[in-house]
Design an enzyme around this catalytic site. Sequence first.
Site, PDB file in Angstrom:
ATOM      1  N   GLY A 543       0.793  -1.219   0.000  1.00  0.00           N
ATOM      2  CA  GLY A 543       0.000   0.000   0.000  1.00  0.00           C
ATOM      3  C   GLY A 543       0.826   1.269   0.000  1.00  0.00           C
ATOM      4  O   GLY A 543       2.057   1.250  -0.040  1.00  0.00           O
ATOM      5  N   ASP A 654      10.643  -9.668   5.425  1.00  0.00           N
ATOM      6  CA  ASP A 654      11.043  -8.596   4.499  1.00  0.00           C
ATOM      7  C   ASP A 654      11.890  -7.555   5.218  1.00  0.00           C
ATOM      8  O   ASP A 654      11.586  -6.361   5.205  1.00  0.00           O
ATOM      9  CB  ASP A 654       9.803  -7.952   3.880  1.00  0.00           C
ATOM     10  CG  ASP A 654      10.147  -7.170   2.603  1.00  0.00           C
ATOM     11  OD1 ASP A 654      11.266  -7.355   2.081  1.00  0.00           O
ATOM     12  OD2 ASP A 654       9.314  -6.374   2.151  1.00  0.00           O
TER      13      ASP A 654
END
Length: 892
Positions: A543, A654
């Site tokens: 996003g 990540d």
Amino acid sequence: MGSSSYIYPSLLFTLFCTISFPCSVLSGPISYNSINPNFTASYLQFIDNSGVFLASKNNSFQARITNAKPESESYYVVVTHVSSNTIIWSANRNTPISKSSKLRFTNTGLVLYNDTEHPIWSTPQNLSTLSSLQLHESGNLVLIDSENNTVWESFDFPIDVMVVGQKLKIGKSLVSSLSDEDLSEGGYKLVVGNDDAMLQWNEMNYWKLSMERNSYINTNFPVEYMVMNSTGVYLLGQNGEQVVIRITLHNSNDLLANSSDFRIMKIDHNGVLSVVKIGASDGSSNQEFKGPIDNCRIPFICKKLGVCTNGGLCQCASSFRVDQKSNNGDCVPVDSSLALSGSCNETSLLSNATKIKYLNLRNDLDYFSNEFTEPLTRDVNISVCENMCSMNCSCLGIFYSQNSGSCYMIRNSLGSMFIKSSSQRDANRLGFVKMLIVGNTNGDDPNYKNTDFPILALVLLPLSGVVLIAVVAILIYLGKKRRNKKWGKSTKSKLGHDSKFSSFSDEEIEFVSIPGLPVRFAYEELEAATEFFKNQIGSGGFGIVYKGTLKDGTDIAVKKITCLGSQGKKEFLTEIAVIGKIHHINLVRLKGFCAHKGQRYLVYEYMNRGSLERTLFRGDSVLEWKERYEIALGTARGLAYLHTGCEHKIIHCDVKPENILLHDRSHVKMSDFGLSKLLSPEESGLFTTLRGTRGYLAPEWLMSSMISDKIDVYSYGMVLLEIIRGKKNSSTSPSPQSQSDISGSNSLSSSGESEQNRLVYFPLLALEMHEERRYLDLVDPRLMGQVRFEDAEKLVRVALCCVHEDPSLRPSMSNVVGMLEGGMPLCEPRIESLQFLRFYGRRFTEESTLGQNNEQQNHELVMYRQQQQTSMNTSEYNSFSYLSSQQVSGPR
């Protein structure tokens, strides 16, 4: 000095001194009122003048390089009031220097350097061409440009003191020092707000200017700034034309006699705000104002859980005693089986505690913040209040009003108590301190709360029977059926905003029933906070992130989830239900969420310095080694907490500089960990989807192998190498001369570059320099001379151990923290498990060479894979196959 006949010889003389004697330019004599550019000062240069290099016209104020105490080796650039020897401003209060450090003034600004010539403080460097540095008779240090305009002034950057003529603007604050010897920021501050000025401790109010008996208050105008003169202290609005609050000083009636006296307003390290008058003739001091008048209203005057009486006498509350072990004056429980509940970031005791108990304080005690905050809830019984505290890790205690059923919560920090008076707003508040039962105790004790026992059961079980449960279940079923039908109709008819839930779909209604959710924001509130999502500050795989400001002035970061995919709802629920419960100083806090017409938003705390990627690779200034080390340690602590400190093990998946965020004072926090795979403590399942970012992916991602928290360790190691270097691992840069060959890749240097100028893959260079023990050659060249050999060795060795090809050889993140903190010995990198870096290095060099074609690259990959598969039968560790150059976790 104004005649042209004097200027030109002066310039020639200055130029001659600069060339012939660069270390002593303009050193020695004190300059009065003004200094021209190309000026350098250090304490050693002005030692005969006690460090003074600039004085105001009448010598009322001096700019100097000095120490707070004669015996101290910590020096500061300060402005002092001469007759009282009061420091009214400091450039480097949080970063002291040595006596040889230099302050330089050029036509672009002021810069303070440490001993290694690294800038540690400066004025803005984008100012117009400067003509002079001046010290006014008011004590204001200012920079003047070529058109005689003031472009910077010290009055705009106060420390713990305000003087006559200085404006303390709304949003600005005076922050106390740690002590008289240490000018670093302490825990108390005076903040100017929209309608008042408040004293705060740990962001909690404990006194307001409007509380003073002799105050004049006019609330018709918003406050713009605070000022002080010989008659009083003022909060002004309407461009200074309207008085909002005025405090008259005690001696203001003798205006003529005191007009030349010097006054300062200061918040001292004990949290007391005072106005002191310094006699112009004899330097005598006289306190004209003090707040709060009662010392027992100071939050930490008697340390933790001490009771303040008679203006400052301290004793411990009942059931508590002075902590003899720490000898810091705090009070601890008399019962050794009990321990004070720590904040959300302090989890060591929580792991051994199974129960919570509330110790009742004396009925005559109260807490400073109760008078300044609204209750958390009203019209509840004391059990509900305790249960709310038990469920909140930041809650350390409660106060409960017997009159109104109001519940007040003490969060994050425990201060001192005081004896309440009968005139207080609520004299019937009872205090309870949240305790953890960490030792053996009587299981029949009715005062403890078992955090594992559902609150719903506490409410329903005494009332329930088989028949009642059946009736309730039927009613719930019928009610849900009616609601679903109602929602279906409202969706079709597209009701407007007058309906509270009109903007939510059926699946979004389920959010309401998820336990442990953080605050749910209205879409209109986020829309207003972000100015209709105008200020985009970042974006990622899930996003776009916008900056916003809530009505109370709190800055937030709003993530608009734009890439949900088939797992979108699951990811969103994981984020808000699990991460909303996790609190750690090195993890970005989720403040709330919003669901609106199929769109989802996550509201986080705002980190004002952005990501490590932006600061380290694209920042205007160079990160110092100390700050890089703190960033590495903070990131390791955050990951260690995710792996071992949570109720559920969380693998980030990540870890990269973009997901490491920075705030003031080098605060570092991990973000986006809520979008990772969630595992229970005993679970060790497999991922089916490749996650992460190329360059940081562990090799095991490329095999159908078990994924563990060691993938985060690998990614962390790659990030740590980038922190050491200050550049991307895969960016091109010349390598230092090495005695070893980079896996035979010399012939692959691009465009016939020399050995010294070849392109290298930095993790491979780190391996080679480790073999040769040339750790300092790996450090960011911009930090040359600032890093010790052993400090560089520590980070390089830890990084290499983290990127072992075999996951079992990588240390846990908890062990990484131990090595960085010095509590564990450094690991020794295993060369046989780092050989894959040579392949990555060769691939990087090949891809940097324009003449290498894909067919040749693929052939190399196939050969390497065959070699690795053959070696698996003889090696002591697992070597992973590599599928293609598009999948490897190595460079590009």
